[in-house]
Every structure is written in structure tokens, then in C-alpha cells.
Write a protein that holds these residues in place. Structure first.
Motif, PDB file in Angstrom:
ATOM      1  N   SER A 119      -8.406 -58.885 -58.069  1.00  0.00           N
ATOM      2  CA  SER A 119      -8.894 -58.868 -59.321  1.00  0.00           C
ATOM      3  C   SER A 119     -10.687 -59.314 -58.487  1.00  0.00           C
ATOM      4  CB  SER A 119      -9.862 -60.043 -60.024  1.00  0.00           C
ATOM      5  OG  SER A 119      -8.862 -61.163 -60.314  1.00  0.00           O
ATOM      6  N   TRP A 120     -11.358 -58.716 -59.358  1.00  0.00           N
ATOM      7  CA  TRP A 120     -13.037 -58.892 -59.475  1.00  0.00           C
ATOM      8  C   TRP A 120     -13.399 -59.268 -59.600  1.00  0.00           C
ATOM      9  CZ3 TRP A 120     -16.377 -59.425 -55.101  1.00  0.00           C
ATOM     10  CH2 TRP A 120     -17.423 -59.209 -56.093  1.00  0.00           C
ATOM     11  N   SER A 121     -14.876 -60.514 -59.361  1.00  0.00           N
ATOM     12  CA  SER A 121     -15.770 -61.104 -60.449  1.00  0.00           C
ATOM     13  C   SER A 121     -17.092 -61.339 -60.188  1.00  0.00           C
ATOM     14  CB  SER A 121     -15.082 -62.019 -60.698  1.00  0.00           C
ATOM     15  OG  SER A 121     -16.274 -63.055 -62.034  1.00  0.00           O
ATOM     16  N   ASP A 122     -17.981 -60.749 -60.304  1.00  0.00           N
ATOM     17  CA  ASP A 122     -19.516 -61.238 -59.859  1.00  0.00           C
ATOM     18  C   ASP A 122     -20.435 -62.384 -60.561  1.00  0.00           C
ATOM     19  OD1 ASP A 122     -20.537 -59.919 -61.502  1.00  0.00           O
ATOM     20  OD2 ASP A 122     -21.361 -58.109 -60.873  1.00  0.00           O
ATOM     21  N   GLY A 153     -13.685 -63.203 -56.640  1.00  0.00           N
ATOM     22  CA  GLY A 153     -12.168 -62.681 -57.381  1.00  0.00           C
ATOM     23  C   GLY A 153     -10.956 -63.829 -56.621  1.00  0.00           C
ATOM     24  N   ALA A 154      -9.798 -63.186 -57.872  1.00  0.00           N
ATOM     25  CA  ALA A 154      -8.630 -63.552 -57.221  1.00  0.00           C
ATOM     26  C   ALA A 154      -7.511 -63.258 -56.183  1.00  0.00           C
ATOM     27  CB  ALA A 154      -7.572 -63.763 -58.110  1.00  0.00           C
ATOM     28  N   VAL A 155      -7.050 -63.816 -55.569  1.00  0.00           N
ATOM     29  CA  VAL A 155      -5.873 -62.946 -54.753  1.00  0.00           C
ATOM     30  C   VAL A 155      -4.882 -63.823 -54.865  1.00  0.00           C
ATOM     31  CG1 VAL A 155      -7.817 -61.824 -52.862  1.00  0.00           C
ATOM     32  CG2 VAL A 155      -6.351 -63.234 -52.422  1.00  0.00           C
ATOM     33  N   TYR A 167      -7.271 -56.421 -45.950  1.00  0.00           N
ATOM     34  CA  TYR A 167      -8.320 -55.384 -44.566  1.00  0.00           C
ATOM     35  C   TYR A 167      -9.127 -54.507 -45.649  1.00  0.00           C
ATOM     36  CZ  TYR A 167      -9.184 -50.826 -41.906  1.00  0.00           C
ATOM     37  OH  TYR A 167     -10.530 -50.245 -41.538  1.00  0.00           O
ATOM     38  N   GLU A 168      -8.831 -53.727 -47.235  1.00  0.00           N
ATOM     39  CA  GLU A 168      -9.441 -53.301 -48.019  1.00  0.00           C
ATOM     40  C   GLU A 168     -10.665 -54.264 -48.736  1.00  0.00           C
ATOM     41  OE1 GLU A 168      -7.388 -49.510 -49.923  1.00  0.00           O
ATOM     42  OE2 GLU A 168      -6.509 -48.761 -48.617  1.00  0.00           O
ATOM     43  N   LEU A 169     -10.274 -55.029 -48.926  1.00  0.00           N
ATOM     44  CA  LEU A 169     -11.117 -55.432 -50.170  1.00  0.00           C
ATOM     45  C   LEU A 169     -11.537 -56.410 -49.028  1.00  0.00           C
ATOM     46  CD1 LEU A 169     -12.347 -56.368 -52.537  1.00  0.00           C
ATOM     47  CD2 LEU A 169     -10.263 -58.150 -53.134  1.00  0.00           C
ATOM     48  N   PRO A 202     -17.755 -52.359 -56.597  1.00  0.00           N
ATOM     49  CA  PRO A 202     -18.209 -53.069 -56.573  1.00  0.00           C
ATOM     50  C   PRO A 202     -18.410 -54.098 -56.095  1.00  0.00           C
ATOM     51  CG  PRO A 202     -17.428 -52.587 -58.823  1.00  0.00           C
ATOM     52  CD  PRO A 202     -16.309 -51.662 -57.721  1.00  0.00           C
ATOM     53  N   ALA A 203     -17.717 -55.159 -55.426  1.00  0.00           N
ATOM     54  CA  ALA A 203     -17.507 -55.825 -54.734  1.00  0.00           C
ATOM     55  C   ALA A 203     -18.288 -55.012 -53.535  1.00  0.00           C
ATOM     56  CB  ALA A 203     -15.995 -55.375 -53.902  1.00  0.00           C
TER      57      ALA A 203
END
Length: 143
Positions: free
Chosen positions: A13-16, A22-24, A34-36, A66-67
Motif C-alpha cells: 500500500s502507498w501513502s504520502d 506505505g506498508a508491505v 523490484y517494482e515498488l 504516485p510513489a
């Protein structure tokens, strides 16, 4: 900064919110790693060449755009703020893609660097020329 959480979605998840990015999930896989994480936070996003700064392109899943904009803006400010103060600094954004985060990223970087005594000038690719007329970029300088 990402937090490892048992209840995080598999894709992360992504948060700014400036506190945490964010959280993984604890056992995140190669794709998420890799991708995030790598493409947006670990690989170089900013390259310095004398008084010219070049932004790296976006790679990976569009869901992580957005990240990318958040990480790119942070790195532009961090790297450029350490440079010797100058009247003008050229920031080349030719490789930067379209996206909702582009205009706020440019405005934020311009404002932050002006606070450090550096006037950034943004060099956009032809497809982004209309951005120069965005009202939220009225105080921003373009080449």
C-alpha cells in the motif's frame, strides 16, 4: 520508509503522509520488491551534471506512479539543496511521464528549493508544454 505488516495487501500500500511511505507484507515477493521498492526508492532517480539535474524515467506498474512522483520530488529537493546556492539550476524532466502527481511535484520542488536559496528552472518535454499554463505553477520558472 515502509512498515512490514501482517495485514498489508500483497501488492503493498502507498501513502504520502510524510510519516511513512506505505506498508508491505512481511513475506513480500520479488515483484513487489523490484517494482515498488527498487524502481521507486532504491535506484537512482536523480542524476547531477554540473548545474543540470536530470530525472530518471518511471518504470514498473502504473499503480506505483504516485510513489515515483513522491520519491522523485523528495530526491530532487534533497540532492539539489546540497548543491552550492545558485541563481539558477536546470532540472530536466524529459523522461518523466504524465500523471496526476507531476504538477504538484514540480510545484513542491520549486517551492522547497526556493526556500534553500536556489531558483530551479524546469525543462519539460514537448508533450508537457501545456503544463506551463497550469495556475498552480504560476510561480514556477520554465525553460
Amino acid at each position: 520508509m515502509f512498515v512490514l505488516r501482517e495485514d498489508a495487501p500483497a501488492e503493498g500500500s502507498w501513502s504520502d503522509d510524510d510519516q511513512i511511505d506505505g506498508a508491505v507484507p512481511r513475506g513480500f515477493g520479488e515483484v513487489l520488491g523490484y517494482e515498488l521498492l527498487y524502481l521507486n526508492f532504491l535506484r537512482p532517480l536523480v542524476f547531477l551534471e554540473e548545474r543540470k539535474v536530470r530525472a530518471a524515467s518511471f518504470q514498473g506498474d502504473e499503480a506505483h506512479l504516485p510513489a515515483y512522483f513522491c520519491a522523485l520530488g523528495r530526491q530532487l529537493v534533497a540532492r539539489c539543496a546540497r548543491l552550492e546556492r545558485a541563481d539558477a539550476l536546470r532540472i530536466e524532466l524529459h523522461a518523466v511521464p504524465d500523471g496526476a502527481g507531476l504538477v504538484p511535484m514540480i510545484a513542491g520542488v520549486s517551492h522547497a528549493l526556493a526556500g534553500h536559496g536556489t531558483q530551479p528552472w524546469f525543462d519539460l518535454r514537448a508533450a508537457h508544454e501545456p503544463l506551463k499554463f497550469d495556475p498552480s505553477l504560476a510561480e514556477v520558472f520554465f525553460l
